[in-house]
Design a protein around this motif. Structure first.
Motif, short mmCIF file in Angstrom:
data_model
loop_
_atom_site.label_atom_id
_atom_site.label_comp_id
_atom_site.label_asym_id
_atom_site.label_seq_id
_atom_site.Cartn_x
_atom_site.Cartn_y
_atom_site.Cartn_z
N VAL A 38 4.60 12.74 1.92
CA VAL A 38 5.76 13.35 1.26
C VAL A 38 6.79 12.30 0.87
CG1 VAL A 38 5.44 15.62 2.27
CG2 VAL A 38 6.79 13.92 3.52
N ASN A 39 6.39 11.01 0.94
CA ASN A 39 7.22 9.91 0.42
C ASN A 39 8.57 9.81 1.13
OD1 ASN A 39 7.66 7.69 -1.20
ND2 ASN A 39 8.51 8.88 -2.90
N VAL A 40 8.53 9.91 2.47
CA VAL A 40 9.72 9.72 3.29
C VAL A 40 9.50 8.47 4.15
CG1 VAL A 40 11.15 10.74 5.11
CG2 VAL A 40 10.24 12.18 3.28
N LEU A 65 -3.76 5.87 5.89
CA LEU A 65 -2.89 4.69 5.96
C LEU A 65 -2.72 4.20 7.39
CD1 LEU A 65 -1.52 2.90 3.93
CD2 LEU A 65 0.50 4.36 4.03
N ASP A 66 -2.80 5.10 8.39
CA ASP A 66 -2.79 4.68 9.80
C ASP A 66 -3.91 3.68 10.05
OD1 ASP A 66 -0.67 6.23 10.97
OD2 ASP A 66 -1.97 7.98 11.01
N VAL A 67 -5.10 4.06 9.61
CA VAL A 67 -6.29 3.25 9.86
C VAL A 67 -6.20 1.91 9.12
CG1 VAL A 67 -8.80 3.16 9.62
CG2 VAL A 67 -7.69 5.31 10.27
N LEU A 68 -5.78 1.95 7.87
CA LEU A 68 -5.66 0.73 7.09
C LEU A 68 -4.62 -0.23 7.68
CD1 LEU A 68 -5.81 2.18 3.47
CD2 LEU A 68 -7.54 0.75 4.57
N ALA A 69 -3.47 0.32 8.06
CA ALA A 69 -2.42 -0.52 8.63
C ALA A 69 -2.88 -1.14 9.94
CB ALA A 69 -1.15 0.31 8.85
N LEU A 71 0.83 -1.21 0.00
CA LEU A 71 0.00 0.00 0.00
C LEU A 71 0.86 1.26 0.00
CD1 LEU A 71 -2.77 -1.00 2.58
CD2 LEU A 71 -3.02 -0.84 0.10
N VAL A 72 1.92 1.24 0.81
CA VAL A 72 2.83 2.38 0.88
C VAL A 72 3.48 2.62 -0.48
CG1 VAL A 72 4.98 3.25 1.88
CG2 VAL A 72 3.30 2.11 3.35
N ALA A 73 3.91 1.55 -1.13
CA ALA A 73 4.60 1.67 -2.41
C ALA A 73 3.70 2.26 -3.49
CB ALA A 73 5.13 0.31 -2.85
N ARG A 74 2.41 1.93 -3.46
CA ARG A 74 1.49 2.45 -4.47
C ARG A 74 1.01 3.85 -4.15
NH1 ARG A 74 -0.70 -0.25 -8.36
NH2 ARG A 74 -2.73 0.77 -8.15
N GLY A 75 1.03 4.22 -2.89
CA GLY A 75 0.71 5.59 -2.50
C GLY A 75 -0.60 6.10 -3.07
N ALA A 76 -0.51 7.22 -3.79
CA ALA A 76 -1.71 7.86 -4.35
C ALA A 76 -2.46 6.93 -5.31
CB ALA A 76 -1.32 9.15 -5.06
N LEU A 77 -1.75 5.99 -5.92
CA LEU A 77 -2.40 5.07 -6.86
C LEU A 77 -3.39 4.15 -6.14
CD1 LEU A 77 0.70 4.03 -9.01
CD2 LEU A 77 -0.99 5.82 -9.49
N SER A 78 -3.17 3.96 -4.81
CA SER A 78 -4.08 3.13 -4.03
C SER A 78 -5.10 3.96 -3.26
CB SER A 78 -3.28 2.27 -3.04
OG SER A 78 -2.46 1.35 -3.71
N GLY A 79 -5.02 5.28 -3.40
CA GLY A 79 -5.95 6.15 -2.68
C GLY A 79 -5.76 6.14 -1.18
N TYR A 137 9.61 0.93 5.77
CA TYR A 137 9.19 1.07 4.38
C TYR A 137 9.96 2.23 3.76
CZ TYR A 137 5.44 -1.41 6.79
OH TYR A 137 4.73 -2.28 7.59
N GLY A 138 11.08 1.89 3.17
CA GLY A 138 11.95 2.88 2.54
C GLY A 138 12.28 2.47 1.12
N PRO A 139 13.47 2.80 0.62
CA PRO A 139 13.86 2.34 -0.72
C PRO A 139 13.76 0.82 -0.84
CG PRO A 139 15.37 4.03 0.04
CD PRO A 139 14.48 3.70 1.20
N GLN A 140 14.09 0.12 0.26
CA GLN A 140 13.77 -1.30 0.39
C GLN A 140 12.85 -1.44 1.59
OE1 GLN A 140 17.44 -0.77 1.23
NE2 GLN A 140 17.55 -0.07 -0.89
#
Length: 336
Positions: free
Chosen positions: A125-127, A69-73, A43-51, A165-168
């Motif tokens: 912000v993708n950090v 994402l807090d709630v989903l996780a 979900l994190v990797a898809r970001g905005a694509l997953s809404g 959940y970072g570059p890897q």
């Protein structure tokens, strides 16, 4: 620095089979949590694509605005814990109270605690962000689980870990005396062992703290940071760098790999509160990992893992990382 091991590229399942042979239920629980983390990673990797970006329009028990994402996780981890059959009850940073699972035949022998997404302010912000978890022993099956059963000192943890959940996507786990790391292979969905042995350097030239709060700190913290900033011309005789990611998981992961000290101290804005971070969901599990990697973790006066919790969402000041720096900060507070 991390050292290579003969366990490199062993699967998480294989590692647990060896390390937790005495407690197959614990191994099964960690595998369930790891699978949940892999799902969250997607979900994190898809970001905005997953809404999944933006706020959920709700607040957690601490009065903090929850991200979608807090709630989903949180939901993913609860379902994974329940399905594992190894958990008597869970406690989440996002829940007001514990969630107990049905008693009887399905009831597990473990208590699971977690922060579903540490560093939520970084989501949009993708950090780097992460999931932190801790496992405690549950009371006997004849005992109805209550919140009081979770109030165990950190040294009683059976296991602790986090997914970054970072570059890897990396899983860091302690279940014995060592700290093991695994990387999620996106091609196969497998967690594969990488740098199995992590050791925190006893000395460092890096510190992590939110400098914007300087005016609110107690004098021992201000004096310590001022000495670091004075560099080689000051009393420390060496230059320091500052690093601050605003995700405890990411800051701790850096310290595990190259040393450093992380501080989230008491400050005067909330003088009646011991600190900002949560003892049960953040300080205890990460404190256990850092200690087992050769570092230290205190609340600026005593070891984090020796604190007797008094409430499920208790907050605490945190100083952790390289032992020389943690000792310096802790001694300054004791002498104040």
């Amino acid at each position: 620095m991390p050292a290579q091991s003969a366990l490199t590229h062993r699967t998480l399942a294989g590692y647990l089979e060896a390390e937790a042979a005495h407690d197959g239920g614990l191994a099964a629980l960690i595998l369930a949590v790891a699978a949940a983390c892999a799902q969250i990673s997607g979900l994190v990797a898809r970001g905005a694509l997953s809404g999944v970006l933006g706020v959920a329009g709700t607040e957690n028990v601490q009065g903090e605005t929850q991200k979608t994402l807090d709630v989903l996780a949180n939901t993913i981890l609860i379902k994974a814990a329940d399905a594992s059959g190894q958990v008597a009850a869970i406690a989440s940073e996002e829940e007001d109270d514990i969630l107990a699972f049905p008693e009887g035949e399905r009831r597990g022998r473990h208590l699971l605690l977690f922060d579903p997404l540490d560093g939520s302010s970084n989501i949009d912000v993708n950090v780097s962000i992460g999931t932190i978890f801790s496992v405690l022993p549950a009371p006997s099956a004849a005992h109805t689980v209550t919140a009081a059963d979770f109030l165990q000192p950190g040294r009683r943890q059976l296991a602790a870990g986090y997914a970054l959940y970072g570059p890897q996507t990396t899983l860091v786990l302690t279940i014995g005396e060592e700290v093991a790391t695994f990387t999620l292979d996106p091609a196969t969905g497998q967690w594969l062992g990488t740098d199995i042995v992590l050791k925190v350097s006893p000395s460092t030239r890096e510190f992590a703290i939110n400098m914007s709060n300087r005016r609110h700190w107690a004098e021992p913290v201000r004096a310590y940071i001022d000495d670091c900033l004075a560099g080689k011309d000051g009393v420390r005789g060496k230059d320091f760098n500052m690093r601050w990611i605003a995700s405890m998981v990411a800051d701790v992961h850096r310290i595990l790999n190259r040393g450093g000290v992380f501080l989230y101290p008491w400050d005067a804005r909330e003088p009646d509160r011991a600190g900002k971070l949560r003892l049960m969901y953040e300080a205890n599990p990460l404190g256990l990992i850092v200690e087992r990697a050769g570092g230290a973790a205190t609340d600026a006066t005593m070891p984090i893992l020796d604190i007797q919790p008094t409430s499920l969402h208790q907050r605490v000041a945190v100083v952790l990382g390289s032992v020389e720096e943690v000792a310096r900060v802790t001694e300054a507070h004791r002498a104040a």
